[in-house]
Scaffold this motif. Structure first.
Motif, PDB file in Angstrom:
ATOM      1  N   ALA A 168       0.790  -1.155  -0.001  1.00  0.00           N
ATOM      2  CA  ALA A 168       0.314  -0.008   0.187  1.00  0.00           C
ATOM      3  C   ALA A 168       1.088   1.233   0.028  1.00  0.00           C
ATOM      4  CB  ALA A 168      -1.086   0.182   1.341  1.00  0.00           C
ATOM      5  N   ASP A 169       2.034   1.289   0.879  1.00  0.00           N
ATOM      6  CA  ASP A 169       2.942   2.390   0.789  1.00  0.00           C
ATOM      7  C   ASP A 169       3.534   2.565  -0.735  1.00  0.00           C
ATOM      8  OD1 ASP A 169       2.222   2.761   3.426  1.00  0.00           O
ATOM      9  OD2 ASP A 169       4.100   1.554   4.163  1.00  0.00           O
ATOM     10  N   ASP A 170       3.957   1.492  -1.185  1.00  0.00           N
ATOM     11  CA  ASP A 170       4.401   1.502  -2.477  1.00  0.00           C
ATOM     12  C   ASP A 170       3.386   2.066  -3.413  1.00  0.00           C
ATOM     13  OD1 ASP A 170       6.799   0.581  -1.584  1.00  0.00           O
ATOM     14  OD2 ASP A 170       6.350  -1.639  -2.303  1.00  0.00           O
ATOM     15  N   GLN A 171       2.103   1.519  -3.406  1.00  0.00           N
ATOM     16  CA  GLN A 171       1.061   2.272  -4.362  1.00  0.00           C
ATOM     17  C   GLN A 171       1.098   3.876  -4.330  1.00  0.00           C
ATOM     18  OE1 GLN A 171      -0.553   0.958  -6.613  1.00  0.00           O
ATOM     19  NE2 GLN A 171      -0.472  -1.413  -6.352  1.00  0.00           N
ATOM     20  N   ILE A 172       1.225   4.259  -2.888  1.00  0.00           N
ATOM     21  CA  ILE A 172       1.103   5.898  -2.652  1.00  0.00           C
ATOM     22  C   ILE A 172       2.298   6.454  -3.148  1.00  0.00           C
ATOM     23  CG2 ILE A 172       1.044   7.634  -0.949  1.00  0.00           C
ATOM     24  CD1 ILE A 172      -0.349   5.395   0.952  1.00  0.00           C
ATOM     25  N   GLU A 173       3.414   5.916  -3.102  1.00  0.00           N
ATOM     26  CA  GLU A 173       4.591   6.342  -3.696  1.00  0.00           C
ATOM     27  C   GLU A 173       4.413   6.417  -5.257  1.00  0.00           C
ATOM     28  OE1 GLU A 173       9.338   6.260  -3.642  1.00  0.00           O
ATOM     29  OE2 GLU A 173       8.142   4.562  -2.537  1.00  0.00           O
ATOM     30  N   LEU A 174       3.976   5.440  -5.770  1.00  0.00           N
ATOM     31  CA  LEU A 174       3.924   5.092  -7.313  1.00  0.00           C
ATOM     32  C   LEU A 174       2.948   6.294  -7.671  1.00  0.00           C
ATOM     33  CD1 LEU A 174       4.183   3.773  -9.856  1.00  0.00           C
ATOM     34  CD2 LEU A 174       2.258   2.363  -9.261  1.00  0.00           C
ATOM     35  N   LYS A 175       1.673   6.524  -7.010  1.00  0.00           N
ATOM     36  CA  LYS A 175       0.647   7.736  -7.371  1.00  0.00           C
ATOM     37  C   LYS A 175       1.727   9.001  -7.311  1.00  0.00           C
ATOM     38  CE  LYS A 175      -3.590   9.562  -6.283  1.00  0.00           C
ATOM     39  NZ  LYS A 175      -4.790   9.370  -5.251  1.00  0.00           N
ATOM     40  N   ASP A 176       2.331   9.430  -6.282  1.00  0.00           N
ATOM     41  CA  ASP A 176       3.180  10.438  -6.261  1.00  0.00           C
ATOM     42  C   ASP A 176       4.142  10.757  -7.209  1.00  0.00           C
ATOM     43  OD1 ASP A 176       1.619  11.078  -3.773  1.00  0.00           O
ATOM     44  OD2 ASP A 176       3.359  10.282  -2.482  1.00  0.00           O
ATOM     45  N   VAL A 177       4.787   9.659  -7.572  1.00  0.00           N
ATOM     46  CA  VAL A 177       5.671   9.768  -8.545  1.00  0.00           C
ATOM     47  C   VAL A 177       5.165  10.103  -9.945  1.00  0.00           C
ATOM     48  CG1 VAL A 177       7.460   8.610  -9.947  1.00  0.00           C
ATOM     49  CG2 VAL A 177       7.432   8.403  -7.703  1.00  0.00           C
ATOM     50  N   MET A 178       3.944   9.230 -10.340  1.00  0.00           N
ATOM     51  CA  MET A 178       3.349   9.584 -11.566  1.00  0.00           C
ATOM     52  C   MET A 178       2.494  10.914 -11.664  1.00  0.00           C
ATOM     53  SD  MET A 178       3.524   6.711 -13.282  1.00  0.00           S
ATOM     54  CE  MET A 178       2.585   7.140 -14.543  1.00  0.00           C
ATOM     55  N   ALA A 179       2.232  11.506 -10.513  1.00  0.00           N
ATOM     56  CA  ALA A 179       1.662  12.914 -10.615  1.00  0.00           C
ATOM     57  C   ALA A 179       2.899  14.014 -10.833  1.00  0.00           C
ATOM     58  CB  ALA A 179       1.058  13.234  -9.263  1.00  0.00           C
ATOM     59  N   ALA A 180       4.081  13.601 -10.331  1.00  0.00           N
ATOM     60  CA  ALA A 180       5.232  14.447 -10.523  1.00  0.00           C
ATOM     61  C   ALA A 180       5.767  14.470 -12.072  1.00  0.00           C
ATOM     62  CB  ALA A 180       6.459  14.006  -9.354  1.00  0.00           C
ATOM     63  N   LEU A 181       5.354  13.126 -12.470  1.00  0.00           N
ATOM     64  CA  LEU A 181       5.863  13.016 -13.999  1.00  0.00           C
ATOM     65  C   LEU A 181       4.945  13.615 -14.847  1.00  0.00           C
ATOM     66  CD1 LEU A 181       7.024   9.320 -14.106  1.00  0.00           C
ATOM     67  CD2 LEU A 181       8.547  11.267 -14.646  1.00  0.00           C
ATOM     68  N   SER A 182       3.668  13.652 -14.460  1.00  0.00           N
ATOM     69  CA  SER A 182       2.604  14.333 -15.287  1.00  0.00           C
ATOM     70  C   SER A 182       2.771  15.696 -15.092  1.00  0.00           C
ATOM     71  CB  SER A 182       1.543  13.997 -14.742  1.00  0.00           C
ATOM     72  OG  SER A 182       0.043  14.826 -15.361  1.00  0.00           O
ATOM     73  N   GLN A 183       3.255  16.375 -13.949  1.00  0.00           N
ATOM     74  CA  GLN A 183       3.431  17.932 -13.802  1.00  0.00           C
ATOM     75  C   GLN A 183       4.739  18.214 -14.640  1.00  0.00           C
ATOM     76  OE1 GLN A 183       1.600  20.394 -12.274  1.00  0.00           O
ATOM     77  NE2 GLN A 183       3.197  21.682 -13.429  1.00  0.00           N
ATOM     78  N   ARG A 184       5.747  17.303 -14.698  1.00  0.00           N
ATOM     79  CA  ARG A 184       7.110  17.506 -15.400  1.00  0.00           C
ATOM     80  C   ARG A 184       6.582  17.738 -16.870  1.00  0.00           C
ATOM     81  NH1 ARG A 184      10.837  14.019 -17.673  1.00  0.00           N
ATOM     82  NH2 ARG A 184       8.771  13.285 -18.344  1.00  0.00           N
TER      83      ARG A 184
END
Length: 415
Positions: free
Chosen positions: A22-38
């Motif tokens: 679950a923690d990894d899923q949250i981190e994955l979501k954060d990384v994907m959001a950061a990539l989208s913003q990038r």
């Protein structure tokens, strides 16, 4: 008792794995959001770079620095994404069956539990037959579809030549399709001291009318509307490469266009040949350039720049004296590319072994009829019915060389 403790430990272990997943899923979501913003930031600054290319002929340093930073930050985010995906892959699928070993699945099955309670019977577990595990995408053992390739963000651009020749030449604009100018073609100066009452000597001065026409440099790309809509960065990238393609040909034309057909008549074909009688025995490339500068000066103009091939410029910078020390450059800090107080432009548009020295600032002028621009249209061939667009880049310009004697072109090697 032992089985109960083992089951409790396994349950706790599975609960811990679910929490970690679950923690990894949250981190994955954060990384994907950061990539989208990038990606959104890259799109914004890529569009800004396109506007700067239209206005200034190049991307401004500040925008280029920001884009480079965004690309580097994207590489870091991509590494984080890979790490999270690998951790999730190691932890297995979300269902508990995927977390259990084959032995655990067997002992937790109804057949085994019934056997343990009754003390008789047969316990069976059906497993799907699997062949050798490979990276193939076919067959019962193929897991290639589960292997995700690493995608490097952005588009890896090809090498780009820095354009500087045009920056040396006097700029101008025109609203016509041709440039006419009157050029002095001959001057016989007979001026002399004259006695009182004596006839004065006559000098001769002649002119010629020179006409140079505006030429068009253009090319185009075709792309689907869907691709451009799905990858916003792509259109800005194509626009940038389109302008670069124009500037690349423009520099070659300004320097070496032969004047035939739709080619400009460039500086090199109109330049005066280097006077080989100025050479001295033992002259180096550095000496030859100084003598070419002298030839321009003799023609009553002052040279403003030197253009030569990068290979020849490297030879000059690597020149050493008898002690092995570099003659022309301090290796530690380099310095501005200058020779005999003049800026040096090293470009592949000048053939290796040759040079061009001249009064670029006053002896020639570039006239823009239409600045380099990019246009997009669906009204081309069957674009409308196929959802395609045509991207065209075009510019129109003319080159006037007012005094060919003020440009000297020659070879470093004596004939």
């Amino acid at each position: 008792m032992f089985n109960a403790l083992s089951n409790t430990a396994r349950a706790e272990d599975r609960q811990m794995q679910r929490k970690e997943r679950a923690d990894d899923q949250i981190e994955l979501k954060d990384v994907m959001a950061a990539l989208s913003q990038r990606d959104q930031d890259i799109k914004t600054f890529a569009e800004k770079a396109g506007e700067e290319i239209k206005s200034h002929g190049k991307t401004l340093d500040e925008t280029k620095t920001i884009l480079d930073g965004l690309v580097k930050s994207g590489l870091g985010l991509q590494d984080r994404l890979n790490d999270v995906e690998q951790k999730l892959s190691r932890r297995g699928a979300a269902n508990e069956e995927g977390e259990k070993s084959i032995g655990e699945q067997f002992t937790d099955g109804d057949d085994f539990k019934g056997l343990a309670e009754k003390g008789r019977g047969i316990a069976r577990m059906r497993l799907k037959a699997v062949t050798s595990i490979t990276s193939s995408t076919t067959g019962t053992g193929g897991v290639g579809v589960a292997i995700q390739p690493t995608r490097v963000p952005g588009v890896i651009a090809g090498p780009e030549r820095p354009f500087t020749i045009r920056d040396l030449i006097m700029p101008g604009r025109t609203a016509s399709n041709a440039i006419e100018y009157v050029r002095e073609s001959g001057f016989q100066n007979m001026a002399a001291p004259v006695a009182e009452g004596a006839a004065k000597p006559q000098s001769d001065l002649s002119y010629e009318l020179i006409t140079t026409t505006v030429k068009t440099i253009a090319h185009w790309f075709r792309a689907s509307k869907q691709v451009l809509a799905d990858i916003p960065l792509l259109q800005s990238y194509i626009n940038g490469r389109a302008i670069y393609g124009l500037k690349y040909v423009e520099e070659n034309q300004i320097l070496a266009g032969d004047g035939t057909g739709q080619n400009l008549l460039g500086l090199i074909p109109q330049a005066t040949a280097f006077n080989n009688t100025l050479r001295k025995t033992g002259d180096t490339k550095i000496d030859v350039l100084r003598r070419a500068i002298l030839q321009v000066r003799i023609a009553e103009y002052r040279a403003s720049a030197i253009a030569l091939n990068p290979i020849d410029w490297a030879d000059m910078e690597l020149a050493k004296d008898t002690t092995g020390s570099y003659i022309w450059v301090n290796v530690q800090d380099g310095g501005q590319p200058r020779m005999w107080r003049l800026p040096v432009i090293d470009t592949n548009a000048v053939p290796a072994g040759n040079f061009l020295v001249g009064a670029f600032n006053i002896a020639a002028q570039v006239f823009d009829r239409e600045d380099a621009n990019v246009e997009v249209s669906t009204e081309d061939a069957d674009n409308f019915t196929k959802n395609m667009v045509t991207i065209r880049a075009e510019e129109r310009l003319a080159l006037a060389v007012y005094r060919p004697q003020s440009f000297v072109y020659g070879s470093f090697t004596a004939p």
